[in-house]
Design a protein around this motif. Structure first.
Motif: not given
Length: 327
Positions: A173-176, A182-186, A212-219, A236-245
């Motif tokens: 799905x990350x490849x879509x 990187x839209x958080x609604x992806x 999912x965060x890493x896979x989107x970075x890959x794409x 890696x340092x957005x608010x959402x990325x920090x919340x996820x981690x």
């Protein structure tokens, strides 16, 4: 319980000496699997038969073991010999199916033959998600979105929280629809969040949003929409990325998932994210748990040497946390 993070930006990675560089063994820390894989490479499929019989219906463990065995040199030929000796043995059929899938992915066999082998194994073992895992691995690279979704739903119908299948779907799905941001609604993020929410409290699928965060970075990096070095991107340092981690680290501190056969894969994704957020205390703790078992994903993203990246990140994290450098 949480650990106070250090400043968010890690220093640039430096190449470090590698006299003790860890290998990237697909068996991870499964010693019995490593022994059976060595035996299979020599044509000794009887040891594999014993291992799979002992594995029973632990579907995540069974899937892990069979996918590793399927990548052994000559695995398709040896599985074929086993099936000739025991034509009604579902384990033999499943190993042959997954080995044929890997041949197809390498261009050494037709995708149709691999799909047929997976279907034959599924008929012999109708309750086993592993033949359908093989079909999903195949569809991930050669099939249509419909074929991929069908295989995934067949896996889930037999094991709702199948770890490997969820990782495969997240990566697919990350490849879509790559986009400049990187839209958080992806779909990859939505899928991972949904899977984490509906999984049992002790399920390692709680960590899927980090994957999912890493896979989107890959794409995005492969499309030239993100830097080739993950340390150079604010992804890696957005608010959402920090919340996820943070949610993932909290889960790990409470549950750890030490009994799961693919736990080292999760630990590598967590360490990768923690390191690139500059959370060196957590990263160091995770590197200690990983020990000599790095995984190619996500350290090789996007197209880097996974061992070098892991070694450099581990050295920096352990040094920053005042830990010994050895795994």
């Amino acid at each position: 319980m949480s650990i106070t993070p250090l400043p968010p930006t890690p220093p640039p990675l430096e190449r470090v000496p590698r006299p003790d560089a860890p290998v990237l063994p697909p068996a991870l820390d499964d010693t019995q699997l490593a022994i059976a894989a060595d035996a299979l490479a020599l044509g000794q499929w009887v040891r594999v038969r014993t291992l799979l019989a002992e594995t029973g219906e632990d579907w995540d463990l069974r899937g892990h073991r069979l996918t590793v065995l399927a990548t052994c040199p000559g695995s398709a030929a040896w599985a074929g010999d086993w099936q000739l000796a025991e034509p009604d043995n579902g384990d033999a059929a499943t190993l042959l199916a997954l080995a044929t899938v890997h041949l197809a992915l390498r261009g050494e066999s037709a995708a149709g033959a691999a799909a047929d082998a997976c279907a034959a194994a599924a008929r012999l073992l109708p309750d086993d998600p592993t033949p359908w895992l093989g079909a999903l691995i195949l569809a991930r690279r050669t099939g249509t979105p419909h074929q991929r979704a069908h295989a995934f739903h067949q896996v889930r119908a037999r094991h709702r929280d199948h770890h490997h299948a969820h990782h495969l779907m997240t990566a697919a799905l990350a490849e879509q629809g790559p986009a400049a941001t990187d839209d958080p609604r992806h779909p990859a993020h939505a899928f991972a969040a949904r899977a984490a929410e509906r999984a049992p409290a002790d399920s390692p699928l709680a960590l899927l949003p980090v994957v999912a965060h890493a896979e989107r970075y890959r794409v995005l990096a492969a499309e030239g929409l993100a830097p080739p070095d993950p340390a150079d991107w604010a992804h890696w340092s957005t608010r959402r990325a920090r919340q996820v981690l943070q949610a993932a680290v909290d889960w790990w501190l409470e549950w750890e998932g030490e009994e799961h056969p693919r736990r080292k894969i999760d630990l590598n994704f967590l360490a990768h994210a923690a390191f690139h957020q500059g959370r060196m205390a957590e990263a160091a703790a995770l590197f200690q748990r990983i020990g000599p078992h790095p995984t190619r994903a996500p350290w090789s993203y996007p197209g880097r040497d996974g061992t070098d990246a892991f070694q450099a990140a581990r050295a920096l994290a352990l040094r920053g946390a005042g830990e010994p450098a050895s795994p």
